[in-house]
Design an enzyme around this catalytic site. Structure first.
Site: not given
Length: 321
Positions: A144, A238, A268
């Site tokens: 991320s 996502e 995600h």
């Protein structure tokens, strides 16, 4: 069974309560820690240390190789998360790769906005090299925001004239703080975790009034020339899908060896769900093989592309829209 696992995970993620008012960063950190933290695997020893002036969690698998080191940068929108919340994920990747890992507790926003996280990532990388780590025995990974930070750290290292590591792996990387990717909107219904407003709020806290198109804030807009082999893994469900896809495209256009994997029906950083989701275990195995396959195989520094001269060049914005 895998389809059932994906559907069950999607239902669980969608069932998480959402507050009508946005929690404070402190509350977000507490909630994130309670929801996400998994301990390191039993056969991975953890130690507290310091790297680049920041607290760091060292994770050493029982079968760790004498050669090779993984530097990991955790996700959390640059606002939440820590080496502790990611001990399970990092430990699993390290165990499967047979590598000792260093997970850095870089400074978080809004207390420490951009570019504090990049400064900490670069400081950790620089210290490893200064301590004698051969860059050909060093690999990076992040998820991320930590995925975007991993790329930004390598861009900063390139501009500092430092050699690149052997390889880098990013899981669902957040690489565009300008939120210009189409999936930010087109995938909002499919994403069981985030909305556009969620991501924008993290960008506000991290970048503030700064330039969100700066290459170290949004590396998908940077010239990626000279970066090491890159593996990008992302879920199709996502809103950051285009951050990953465009990063891979930009890397390929800039001459970087890149592999892009898009997992259908996956959320995600689905790799967090190892042990419960077949695709997560398979993805971690592929990531581990990718990292170890490049260790020691890097070209000597003299054979690497020369660092891009002063100033991180922006790629054309049109290519990132």
């Amino acid at each position: 069974m895998s389809r059932q696992q994906r559907d069950a995970l999607d239902a669980v993620l969608r069932s998480a309560p959402r507050s009508e008012t946005r929690p404070t960063p402190e509350q977000q950190r507490s909630d994130f820690s309670a929801a996400l933290t998994r301990p390191a695997p039993e056969d991975v020893v953890t130690r507290r240390t310091v790297l680049g002036g920041r607290p760091t969690l060292e994770l050493e698998p029982a079968e760790a190789s004498d050669h090779g080191l993984l530097l990991f940068l955790h996700g959390g929108g640059y606002v939440i998360g820590s080496p502790d919340t990611h001990a399970g994920l990092v430990g699993e990747l390290a165990r499967r790769a047979g590598l000792r890992a260093m997970s850095v507790d870089y400074r978080l926003a809004p207390e420490h906005p951009f570019p504090a996280a990049v400064d900490d990532g670069l400081a950790a990388y620089r210290e490893l090299l200064a301590a004698g780590t051969d860059p050909r025995d060093l690999v990076l990974a992040g998820d991320s925001a930590g995925g975007g930070l991993s790329i930004a750290t390598l861009l900063a290292a390139r501009e500092a004239g430092l050699p690149q590591p052997a390889a880098v792996v990013v899981f669902s990387p957040w690489t565009d703080l300008t939120l210009s990717g189409a999936s930010i909107r087109s995938k909002e219904d499919a994403d069981p975790i985030f909305t556009e407003a969620d991501v924008r709020a993290y960008a506000d806290l991290y970048a503030g009034a700064g330039d969100r198109a700066h290459p170290l804030a949004s590396p998908v807009l940077a010239d990626l020339t000279g970066l090491p082999p890159l593996l990008v893994q992302v879920g199709a469900n996502e809103i950051l899908l285009d951050d990953a896809v465009r990063l891979a495209g930009r890397a390929g256009a800039d001459g970087v060896e890149v592999t892009l994997e898009v997992g259908p029906g996956l959320p995600h950083v689905f790799q967090h769900h190892y042990g419960h989701l077949d695709e997560a275990d398979a993805a971690l195995d592929r990531a581990a093989r990718f990292l170890t396959s490049h260790l020691g195989a890097g070209h000597p520094d003299a054979d690497r592309p020369e660092p891009v001269p002063s100033g991180l060049r922006h790629s054309r914005r049109a290519s990132a829209s």
